[in-house]
Design an enzyme around this catalytic site. Structure first.
Site: not given
Ligand code: 9MR
Length: 474
Positions: A170, A211, A247, A275, A277
Site C-alpha cells: 500500500e 500489494n 476488498h 485479499e 472479500d
Molecule cells: O485483516 C487484518 C486485520 O485483522 C487487522 O486488524 C488490520 C490492521 O490494519 O489488517 C487487516 O488486514 C489488512 C491487510 O493486512 C492489508 N490490506 C488490508 C487488510 C484489511 O484491513
C-alpha cells in the site's frame, strides 16, 4: 534471478515442489484431519490443484489455534495461505531488535503440515508499524538499515518456505500519489526498489510482489503501479508480481478487472488476487448474497482467464471473523462461509468457477439464530436468588447497543442488576447495555447478573430476544 522467477509455469514449479517437500517433513501432529466437509462435496483446493491454480485464505493466528472448525476449513479447502497478521512488523519486531516469532512460526507449521503454498505478508507497510519505527526520527541511512535488518530477519527466517512475499504494501494513495509514510518521507520513492532488492537478498527463491487495494480496475492508482512496475523492471529491480487485494463492495467488481490484470501480465509480471472479500450492508438479504456470489464468480473468472494470474486468496473464511465490520460499521458478511460455518452462495460460486458442481447447494441459512443465551441460577434461598445471563451475539456484524429481554414464568422480580440497565414490567424483564459494554463484536459474549425475588417457584425462562430477534437458550 528474475528470469527464473517470471512466467507462471516456471515460477510455480518451485513453489509446488516446495510444498510437497515441506509436507513430508511437517509435524504430523499439526495436520488437521482431512475430513470431508459437511456440505461442500468437492473441496476448493482439489479443484484448484487440478487447474494448477491457487485458492488461498488469510488465516488469523488466534482462530487457527482456538477454533477447530476454522482450522478444519483452512486445511481442507485451501491450497494456499497468508498470515492475516502474524508476520506484520508490529507482531514480529515490536521493539528494536526484539523478535517474536510465535504466531508466524505456528502459521508456517500449519501451512507446511497442510501442504499449502505460503504468501508472506508483509515486510514494509506504513500500518501495523510500531512507533519505534514510525516516530523514531531516523535519518535515511539509519532507516534504510532498519528496513534491511527487518527484511533480513523475517524473509531470511522463512527463506525457502515462502513462495511469495508482499514486500511493500500500500505505498500509493487512491489518486496515484505516493502515500506519506515514514519510508517514503525519509527515503523517497527509492524505498520500494531498495526493499525489493533486500528481499531478494534475504530469500532468493521467493517471488516478490507489491500489494494494494483499489487497483483492481484501471484507474489513477493502478496506473501509478503500472508506471512504477515498468520503471522497476527497466532498472532490473527484482519485481515478480502485483497483488490486487480486492476488498470490494457488493455489485462493484470493476468491469475492466481482466483487462487490468492482463496489462500487468503483459509487462512480464504475475498477478495474484490477494485479499478478496465483498462487503454488504447488514443485514444481508438473499438477493445481496446472490449478487455477492456473482461478484466472487466474476473475480475468479477474470483471474482464471489470464495465464499469469496465479491465484485468488480470500481475506478470511467465516464471516464472523472478518475485519470488515470493525472498519466499515454497518457492513459485513463479506466472505464465503456463514457464521455457522455452512458455505455461502459465494463459496459455491468459487467452486463452480474452478470447475466444480457449484450452487445452489443445500440451502445455506442466511440468518442463524440472533444469539445464544445461557441463563443460570447461581445461588438460591427461600425468597430470592442470584442469577447470571450470558448471551453470545451470532449476527455477522458488531452491535453498537443491545437490549436483551425475557419473561419470567413464576412471578420472579428483579431487585438489583449489574453490567446493564435493568427494568421489569409485569413478568417481562429487559436489560440494556451499560455505557461500557454496548459494543459487541460478531461472535462476542456479554455477561450480566442480578438479584431477584421469587415466591416459592423459580422456573427459568426458555425464550429470549436480543434487539427484538429470537435467541436460542442453551
Ligand atoms: O485483516 C487484518 C486485520 O485483522 C487487522 O486488524 C488490520 C490492521 O490494519 O489488517 C487487516 O488486514 C489488512 C491487510 O493486512 C492489508 N490490506 C488490508 C487488510 C484489511 O484491513
Amino acid at each position: 534471478m528474475s528470469e527464473t522467477r517470471r512466467g507462471r509455469r516456471l515460477s510455480r514449479l518451485p513453489a509446488r515442489a516446495l510444498r510437497g517437500a515441506l509436507a513430508a517433513v511437517a509435524a504430523a501432529a499439526l495436520a488437521v484431519p482431512l475430513a470431508a466437509p459437511a456440505q461442500a462435496d468437492t473441496p476448493l483446493r482439489e479443484l484448484a490443484d487440478a487447474r494448477d491454480f491457487e485458492i488461498g485464505a488469510a488465516l488469523g493466528a488466534g482462530y487457527l489455534s482456538g477454533d477447530a472448525r476454522f482450522a478444519d476449513l483452512a486445511a481442507t479447502q485451501f491450497n494456499a495461505a497468508t498470515a492475516e497478521n502474524a508476520m506484520k512488523w508490529d507482531t514480529v519486531q515490536p521493539s528494536r531488535g526484539q523478535f517474536n516469532w510465535r504466531d508466524a512460526d505456528a502459521f508456517m507449521d500449519f501451512a507446511a503440515a497442510n501442504d499449502q503454498t505460503v504468501r508472506g505478508h508483509t515486510l514494509v507497510w506504513h500500518s501495523q508499524l510500531p512507533s519505534w519505527v514510525s516516530n523514531g526520527g531516523f535519518g535515511a541511512a539509519e532507516l534504510r538499515g532498519i528496513m534491511e535488518s527487518h527484511i533480513d530477519a523475517v524473509a531470511g527466517r522463512y527463506a525457502g518456505r515462502v513462495a511469495y512475499w508482499d514486500v511493500v504494501n500500500e505505498p500509493f494513495n487512491d489518486d496515484g500519489s505516493w502515500r506519506n509514510s515514514v519510508f517514503y518521507n525519509t527515503l523517497g520513492e527509492g524505498f520500494v526498489a531498495d526493499a525489493l532488492r533486500m528481499a531478494a537478498e534475504a530469500d532468493p527463491n521467493a517471488e516478490l510482489y507489491l500489494n494494494d487495494y483499489n487497483i483492481e480496475g484501471i484507474n489513477a492508482k493502478s496506473n501509478a503501479y503500472y508506471e512504477l512496475a515498468r520503471d522497476l523492471l527497466a532498472q532490473g529491480v527484482p519485481l515478480d508480481g502485483i497483488g490486487m487485494q480486492a476488498h470490494l463492495i457488493n455489485g462493484q467488481v470493476p468491469a475492466d478487472l481482466q483487462r487490468n490484470i492482463q496489462r500487468f501480465a503483459d509487462l512480464g509480471l504475475d498477478v495474484a488476487i490477494t485479499e478478496l472479500d465483498v462487503r454488504i450492508p447488514m443485514p444481508a438479504d438473499q438477493n445481496e448474497l446472490q449478487q455477492q456470489a456473482r461478484d466472487y464468480r466474476a473475480v475468479l473468472d477474470a483471474c482464471l482467464a489470464v495465464d499469469r494470474c496465479i491465484g485468488v486468496t480470500v481475506w478470511g473464511i467465516v464471516d464472523r471473523y472478518s475485519w470488515v465490520p470493525d472498519v466499515f460499521p454497518g457492513q459485513g458478511a463479506p466472505l464465503i462461509y456463514f457464521d455457522d460455518y455452512t458455505p455461502k452462495p459465494s463459496y459455491y460460486a468459487i467452486q463452480e468457477a474452478l470447475g466444480g458442481p457449484g450452487g445452489p447447494g443445500p440451502g445455506p441459512d442466511p440468518e442463524p439464530g440472533a444469539c445464544e443465551v445461557d441463563y443460570t441460577v447461581q445461588n438460591q434461598w427461600s425468597t430470592g436468588f442470584t442469577g447470571q445471563v450470558a448471551f453470545t451475539h451470532n449476527g455477522a456484524s458488531a452491535l453498537s447497543g443491545w437490549e436483551l429481554s425475557w419473561s419470567w414464568p413464576s412471578g420472579q422480580r428483579v431487585s438489583s442488576g449489574w453490567s446493564g440497565t435493568w427494568a421489569q414490567s409485569g413478568s417481562t424483564v429487559t436489560v440494556s447495555n451499560a455505557a461500557w459494554n454496548g459494543a459487541v463484536p460478531a461472535g462476542g459474549t456479554v455477561t450480566v447478573g442480578f438479584n431477584a425475588t421469587h415466591s416459592g417457584g423459580n422456573t427459568a425462562p426458555t425464550a429470549f430476544t436480543l434487539n427484538g430477534q429470537a435467541c436460542t437458550a442453551v
